[in-house]
Design a protein around this motif. Structure first.
Motif, PDB file in Angstrom:
ATOM      1  N   ASP A   1      -4.723   7.547   7.798  1.00  0.00           N
ATOM      2  CA  ASP A   1      -4.517   9.027   8.406  1.00  0.00           C
ATOM      3  C   ASP A   1      -4.636  10.217   7.311  1.00  0.00           C
ATOM      4  O   ASP A   1      -5.294  11.008   7.606  1.00  0.00           O
ATOM      5  N   ASP A   2      -4.122   9.787   6.149  1.00  0.00           N
ATOM      6  CA  ASP A   2      -4.008  10.470   4.993  1.00  0.00           C
ATOM      7  C   ASP A   2      -5.315  10.492   3.991  1.00  0.00           C
ATOM      8  O   ASP A   2      -5.495   9.419   3.491  1.00  0.00           O
TER       9      ASP A   2
ATOM     10  N   TYR B   1      -6.309   4.396  -5.410  1.00  0.00           N
ATOM     11  CA  TYR B   1      -5.698   3.748  -4.683  1.00  0.00           C
ATOM     12  C   TYR B   1      -5.946   2.114  -4.811  1.00  0.00           C
ATOM     13  O   TYR B   1      -7.336   1.916  -4.412  1.00  0.00           O
ATOM     14  N   ILE B   2      -5.151   1.203  -4.887  1.00  0.00           N
ATOM     15  CA  ILE B   2      -5.091   0.179  -5.203  1.00  0.00           C
ATOM     16  C   ILE B   2      -4.376  -0.558  -4.109  1.00  0.00           C
ATOM     17  O   ILE B   2      -3.368  -0.362  -3.775  1.00  0.00           O
TER      18      ILE B   2
ATOM     19  N   ASP C   1      -1.366   4.321   3.736  1.00  0.00           N
ATOM     20  CA  ASP C   1      -1.400   5.590   3.515  1.00  0.00           C
ATOM     21  C   ASP C   1      -0.043   5.900   2.476  1.00  0.00           C
ATOM     22  O   ASP C   1       0.832   6.476   2.509  1.00  0.00           O
ATOM     23  N   PHE C   2      -0.430   5.446   1.120  1.00  0.00           N
ATOM     24  CA  PHE C   2       0.556   5.660  -0.180  1.00  0.00           C
ATOM     25  C   PHE C   2      -0.469   6.479  -1.119  1.00  0.00           C
ATOM     26  O   PHE C   2      -0.975   5.988  -2.047  1.00  0.00           O
ATOM     27  N   HIS C   3      -0.267   7.821  -1.032  1.00  0.00           N
ATOM     28  CA  HIS C   3      -1.368   8.548  -1.622  1.00  0.00           C
ATOM     29  C   HIS C   3      -0.258   9.462  -2.606  1.00  0.00           C
ATOM     30  O   HIS C   3       1.003   9.771  -2.100  1.00  0.00           O
TER      31      HIS C   3
ATOM     32  N   LEU D   1       5.064  -0.119   6.214  1.00  0.00           N
ATOM     33  CA  LEU D   1       5.522   0.819   5.167  1.00  0.00           C
ATOM     34  C   LEU D   1       4.344   1.880   4.839  1.00  0.00           C
ATOM     35  O   LEU D   1       3.110   1.622   4.762  1.00  0.00           O
ATOM     36  N   PHE D   2       4.724   3.101   4.882  1.00  0.00           N
ATOM     37  CA  PHE D   2       3.870   4.246   4.817  1.00  0.00           C
ATOM     38  C   PHE D   2       4.308   5.603   4.310  1.00  0.00           C
ATOM     39  O   PHE D   2       5.558   5.581   4.332  1.00  0.00           O
ATOM     40  N   ASP D   3       3.359   6.504   4.013  1.00  0.00           N
ATOM     41  CA  ASP D   3       3.906   7.883   3.810  1.00  0.00           C
ATOM     42  C   ASP D   3       3.261   8.905   5.011  1.00  0.00           C
ATOM     43  O   ASP D   3       2.086   8.616   5.185  1.00  0.00           O
ATOM     44  N   SER D   4       3.901   9.875   5.402  1.00  0.00           N
ATOM     45  CA  SER D   4       3.481  10.536   6.416  1.00  0.00           C
ATOM     46  C   SER D   4       2.595  11.583   5.869  1.00  0.00           C
ATOM     47  O   SER D   4       1.718  12.351   6.455  1.00  0.00           O
ATOM     48  N   LYS D   5       2.696  11.773   4.409  1.00  0.00           N
ATOM     49  CA  LYS D   5       1.851  12.734   3.764  1.00  0.00           C
ATOM     50  C   LYS D   5       1.744  12.483   2.238  1.00  0.00           C
ATOM     51  O   LYS D   5       2.527  11.510   1.806  1.00  0.00           O
ATOM     52  N   ALA D   6       1.007  12.802   1.416  1.00  0.00           N
ATOM     53  CA  ALA D   6       0.983  12.455  -0.048  1.00  0.00           C
ATOM     54  C   ALA D   6       2.064  12.798  -0.885  1.00  0.00           C
ATOM     55  O   ALA D   6       2.642  14.204  -0.398  1.00  0.00           O
ATOM     56  N   ARG D   7       2.379  12.019  -1.598  1.00  0.00           N
ATOM     57  CA  ARG D   7       3.689  12.255  -2.399  1.00  0.00           C
ATOM     58  C   ARG D   7       3.472  13.345  -3.449  1.00  0.00           C
ATOM     59  O   ARG D   7       2.477  13.108  -4.196  1.00  0.00           O
TER      60      ARG D   7
END
Length: 469
Positions: free
Chosen positions: A233-234, A240-241, A199-201, A167-173
């Motif tokens: 990666d981001d 971030y927690i 990477d959950f930014h 579970l991740f994001d490829s870029k900051a939301r």
């Protein structure tokens, strides 16, 4: 085409009545077939997606039929991760029926505006016994959202199982909405194990983001053997927690069991356990307990985070056998007992111990004598992160190093000798309550900034609950 498996019921045959058709295997190869199969699903069906790309736009996919624990409704890729779902919907699968399982899917949010891709999965009301296993899910504000359905008698989805997913994001939301990869609001007996969360930014900073939390009056949740890397990666700056019981708190009307705007959510989670997790590279705390009653934090390894916070006067619990950078704090009147923890371990020391700790590679590199044999036996932690039975004297942290090396990235797959197998199921379908249940405004999510040195029992930051957003 539906291929039926016929179950012969001896009692019916003895009465001369015909046997009943039960489960069906339903192969699908395009989005229309997938929607049709789910709309017609019944207990025991297995909907099998051929390799290929499935573009899902327009409305969500409602999963309202009820399976049973013995006959769940399964949606899976014929070849793991070969069925690729591209979603440009506010929500993907909305699960209000019992005993649905989703396995081996590769799901990506493709909305041009991040506000338009909220949840890949939304489990509500009667969605008991939900299972999410072996999927890769990227680019949603919350890959999974769970909450009660309100109106009349509230219905709460219980006994979910989330395991072996990436579970991740490829870029900051780019959103002001809550960003939490597993957002479990209400529900008892949820298990989150063996997932790789990273990477959950949030673009532009703002309120904290979380790898995963359980809150809103739930009970007896378990986080075990997860690998959480807040920043892999981001490198977008922000708060971030890693993992939390309580998250940023819950507005009273969304909190079990009262669901009453006049009854404060004084306990966000009761009886939760976090054990054998590896959490790394978080700008704030690795573990945050916000109004978590009777919480157990056992044999976790936290690398390059600001430590562990117990917070607010209804928070009680224990911390045993953990290894971490920074310290374990009481804040705003919380209490906990602690023993056999190794705190203040610098990143440089972790890098001397392990091959690549910030990446989650905890194979032995150097001296581990500070960990081996330093923890007492604990019946709540019979195995380690690599699902190996702990023997002799327990080692500190998530790994029983006395058993030798093991591959830690991604997390090893397997069940748990201590938390049981798949989740259960019950009840019937219901609609969502809507909203996120979090407060409209919040302060920090734990101990960001200069609060990392807070004296236990003191208070750092605002006394207000931090927001989920």
């Amino acid at each position: 085409m539906r291929f039926h498996a016929i179950a012969l019921v001896p009692g019916l045959l003895a009465l001369g009545l015909p046997a009943l058709a039960h489960a069906a295997t339903v192969p699908v190869s395009n989005t229309t077939e997938l929607r049709d199969a789910i709309a017609a699903a019944k207990a025991g069906d297995e909907i099998v997606l051929a390799a290929g790309t499935y573009v899902i736009s327009g409305g969500n996919i409602a999963c309202s039929a009820n399976g049973t624990p013995a006959s769940p409704i399964v949606v899976r890729s014929a070849t793991p991760l070969a069925a690729k779902l591209e979603m440009s919907t506010l929500e993907g699968f909305v699960v209000s029926g019992a005993s649905w399982r989703f396995e081996g899917l590769d799901i990506k949010g493709t909305c041009a505006n991040d506000n338009d891709c909220e949840h890949a999965f939304h489990v509500v009301g009667g969605g008991d016994g939900f299972v999410l296993r072996g999927n890769r899910i990227a680019d949603f504000n919350a890959q999974l959202k769970v909450n009660a359905s309100l109106g009349g008698t509230p219905k709460i989805p219980n006994n979910g199982l989330i395991e072996h997913n990436e579970l991740f994001d490829s870029k900051a939301r780019n959103t002001g909405n809550p960003v939490t990869k597993l957002n479990i609001d209400t529900g008892d007996g949820w298990i989150v194990r063996g997932n790789y969360i990273h990477d959950f930014h949030r673009a532009g900073g703002g309120s904290p983001t979380y790898g995963a939390f359980m809150k809103s009056g739930g009970k007896n949740g378990v986080f075990e053997r997860n690998l959480v890397i807040c920043t892999k990666d981001d490198t977008t700056a922000g708060t971030y927690i890693g993992l939390s019981f309580g998250g940023g708190g819950t507005a009273a009307q969304f909190c079990a069991p009262a669901f009453d705007a006049n009854t404060p959510c004084s306990v966000e989670h009761d009886g939760g356990i976090m054990r054998n997790n590896i959490i790394a590279s978080c700008s704030d705390v690795g573990i945050y307990v916000n109004r978590g009653k009777n919480t157990k934090l056992l044999h976790n390894t936290l690398i390059a985070t600001t430590g562990i916070d117990f917070r607010f006067d209804t928070t009680t619990g224990e911390a045993r056998g953990n290894v971490l950078t920074e310290v374990i704090r009481n804040r705003n009147g919380s209490t906990h007992t602690a023993s056999d923890n190794l705190t203040g371990v610098t990143l440089a020391t972790f890098e001397q111990m392990y091959m690549a700790p910030l990446a989650g590679d905890l194979r032995k590199k150097g001296d581990l004598s500070a960990l081996i044999g330093k923890g007492p036996m604990n019946a709540d932690v019979p195995d380690d992160y690599c699902i190996r039975t702990r023997t002799g004297t327990w080692d500190l942290g998530a790994l029983q190093h006395s058993l030798g090396d093991c591959v830690t990235m991604p997390p090893p797959q397997g069940g748990s000798s201590s938390s049981g197998g798949d989740a259960g199921a019950s009840s019937s379908s219901s609609s969502s309550s809507g909203g996120d249940g979090g407060p409209s405004a919040g302060a920090d999510g734990g101990s960001s900034g200069g609060s990392s040195g807070t004296v236990p029992g003191g208070s750092s930051g605002s006394a207000a609950d931090p927001g989920d957003a």
